[in-house]
Design an enzyme around this catalytic site. Structure first.
Site, PDB file in Angstrom:
ATOM      1  N   ASN A 111       5.453 -12.824  -0.380  1.00  0.00           N
ATOM      2  CA  ASN A 111       4.136 -12.955   0.248  1.00  0.00           C
ATOM      3  C   ASN A 111       3.045 -12.968  -0.807  1.00  0.00           C
ATOM      4  OD1 ASN A 111       1.985 -10.583   0.584  1.00  0.00           O
ATOM      5  ND2 ASN A 111       3.994  -9.639   0.275  1.00  0.00           N
ATOM      6  N   PHE A 115      -4.565  -9.325   0.687  1.00  0.00           N
ATOM      7  CA  PHE A 115      -5.401  -8.363   1.435  1.00  0.00           C
ATOM      8  C   PHE A 115      -6.281  -9.028   2.491  1.00  0.00           C
ATOM      9  CE2 PHE A 115      -5.670  -5.016  -2.265  1.00  0.00           C
ATOM     10  CZ  PHE A 115      -4.333  -4.698  -2.053  1.00  0.00           C
ATOM     11  N   SER A 174      -0.652  -4.190  -5.553  1.00  0.00           N
ATOM     12  CA  SER A 174      -0.456  -5.511  -4.965  1.00  0.00           C
ATOM     13  C   SER A 174      -0.575  -6.553  -6.074  1.00  0.00           C
ATOM     14  CB  SER A 174      -1.509  -5.793  -3.897  1.00  0.00           C
ATOM     15  OG  SER A 174      -1.483  -7.180  -3.597  1.00  0.00           O
ATOM     16  N   ASN A 176      -1.193  -9.609  -5.570  1.00  0.00           N
ATOM     17  CA  ASN A 176      -1.902 -10.780  -5.039  1.00  0.00           C
ATOM     18  C   ASN A 176      -3.416 -10.712  -5.120  1.00  0.00           C
ATOM     19  OD1 ASN A 176       0.573 -12.017  -4.283  1.00  0.00           O
ATOM     20  ND2 ASN A 176       0.690 -10.560  -2.570  1.00  0.00           N
ATOM     21  N   THR A 177      -3.940  -9.654  -5.738  1.00  0.00           N
ATOM     22  CA  THR A 177      -5.374  -9.582  -6.036  1.00  0.00           C
ATOM     23  C   THR A 177      -5.479  -9.562  -7.558  1.00  0.00           C
ATOM     24  OG1 THR A 177      -5.880  -8.380  -3.998  1.00  0.00           O
ATOM     25  CG2 THR A 177      -7.477  -8.170  -5.784  1.00  0.00           C
ATOM     26  N   LYS A 213       0.408   4.270  -4.672  1.00  0.00           N
ATOM     27  CA  LYS A 213       1.504   3.291  -4.510  1.00  0.00           C
ATOM     28  C   LYS A 213       1.598   2.408  -5.751  1.00  0.00           C
ATOM     29  CE  LYS A 213       3.511  -0.074  -1.380  1.00  0.00           C
ATOM     30  NZ  LYS A 213       3.501  -0.670  -0.047  1.00  0.00           N
TER      31      LYS A 213
END
Ligand SMILES: Cc1cc2nc3c(=O)[nH]c(=O)nc-3n(C[C@H](O)[C@H](O)[C@H](O)COP(=O)(O)O)c2cc1C
Length: 360
Positions: A111, A115, A174, A176-177, A213
């Site tokens: 994925n 966010f 994450s 993806n940022t 996390k």
């Protein structure tokens, strides 16, 4: 139920694109479909971690219920806790579609959502409605893509949600940022942890546990820095781990897609990192093991590798909504077989073995 899902529901869902299937599953839960999977409680699985009583140690990982739409339905399916979010201060659309891919041949998912979420204000309204329920609902907080001060976004998340959430998860992992994962570096993390701890409001929420996390793609030196800072700043626990940027021996045609990989191909890496983190932090700090759990055996391995609690996401896609209940049943059966009073008696039994395994 599993037979029905694997032979009827899953083939139908896998015929539509992955994000549409995800939205369909949320819509089904909103209609009350979760009650079909209602799960009997196994009292022996209850456990206390970071001061919270969890009815069982199996949680839903962040990213499924990003906007706090169906936490009660998910709890009724047998999860001991549900982590909602990631939520950022301002709403944002996330990355362009397509941004979610099923790697069926590998039982994995890639994925790159970035966010997408409704933002603090709308999320808070929804969370407040669920506060009456007894379930454990965590809130996973993040930073906006265009934020000038990302740490300030986490502080805002703590201030906003600490009075209402069972716990907070500070998600700096994450992929993806752009640039977000650099908050895991020593200098940035030190400032982040000082500021988020200080942001806990006085009065209600002052004791809300904060978990960090982390990514599974960290070097041993980075893991050691994180362990030291988390202990030093009195953070309440670590969630190991988010998705990986690595691509271990995949067969699916989607394996070259950009984004974070989860599911079965993440199990080995995330479990080795979990065990190494357990060695670094010692026996007292709560650790939550996530990555590739799709069976009782996999959940037990995470506990043996040092986890107090576990979480699943991708396993739900492949095994279906009966997974949390199957896992709870499986753990209870194992306790009975081994004559254990608490599943935590198995914790750490495999730490040395897992920690020394190579990560490919
Ligand atoms: C589609 C998708 C979206 C996710 N979104 C988030 C998110 O918003 N925040 C977060 O902390 N983790 C997110 N994750 C990571 C999961 O919470 C979990 O750490 C990871 O998927 C490993 O667990 P699994 O192998 O059981 O899926 C997402 C994972 C997937 C598959």
């Amino acid at each position: 139920m599993r037979f029905l899902y694997e032979n009827l529901v899953r083939p139908a869902l896998f015929r539509v694109d992955a994000e549409t299937a995800h939205n369909l599953s949320l819509a089904a839960l909103k209609t009350g479909a979760g009650l079909v999977f209602a799960c009997p409680k196994h009292e022996g699985l209850a456990t206390r971690v970071a001061g919270i009583r969890f009815p069982n140690p199996i949680g839903l990982a962040a990213g499924y219920d990003k906007n706090c739409e169906v936490p009660d339905a998910l709890l009724s399916m047998g999860f001991g806790f549900v982590e909602t979010g990631t939520v950022t201060p301002k709403p944002q659309p996330g990355n362009p579609k397509p941004r979610l891919f099923r790697l069926e041949e590998d039982a994995g998912i890639i994925n790159r959502f970035g966010f997408n979420n409704v933002g603090h204000a709308v999320f808070l309204e929804r969370l407040r409605k669920h506060q009456a329920s007894e379930g454990v609902i965590g809130v996973n907080i993040g930073a906006n893509k265009d934020s000038a001060d990302r740490i300030a976004d986490y502080e805002a998340g703590v201030r906003t949600f600490a009075p209402h959430a069972s716990y907070l998860a500070v998600n700096i992992s994450s992929p993806n940022t752009p640039g977000l994962r650099s908050l895991q570096s020593r200098a940035d993390l030190s400032e982040l942890l000082i500021r988020v701890s200080a942001a806990r409001p006085k009065g209600k929420g002052t004791r809300t546990p904060i978990f960090l996390k982390i990514a599974p793609d960290l070097t041993d030196e980075e893991l050691s820095d994180i362990a030291e800072l988390v202990l030093d700043r009195k953070i309440d626990g670590i969630i190991v781990s988010n998705t990986t940027l690595t691509r271990p021996n995949l067969r699916s045609p989607y394996s070259g897609e950009a984004g974070g990989l989860s599911g079965k191909p993440l199990f080995h890496r995330s479990t080795v990192v979990l065990a190494r983190m357990r060695q670094l932090v010692g026996p007292d700090l709560p650790l939550i093991g996530v990555g590739g759990i799709d069976s009782t055996q996999a959940a037990l391995e995470k506990i043996r590798a040092g986890a107090d609690l576990v979480q699943v996401y991708s396993g739900l896609v492949y095994r279906g909504p009966s997974l949390p209940c199957d896992l709870a049943h499986g753990l209870a059966k194992e306790m009975k077989r081994l004559d254990l009073k608490n599943i935590a008696e198995l914790r750490d039994q495999g730490v040395t073995d897992w920690a020394q395994r190579k990560i490919d």
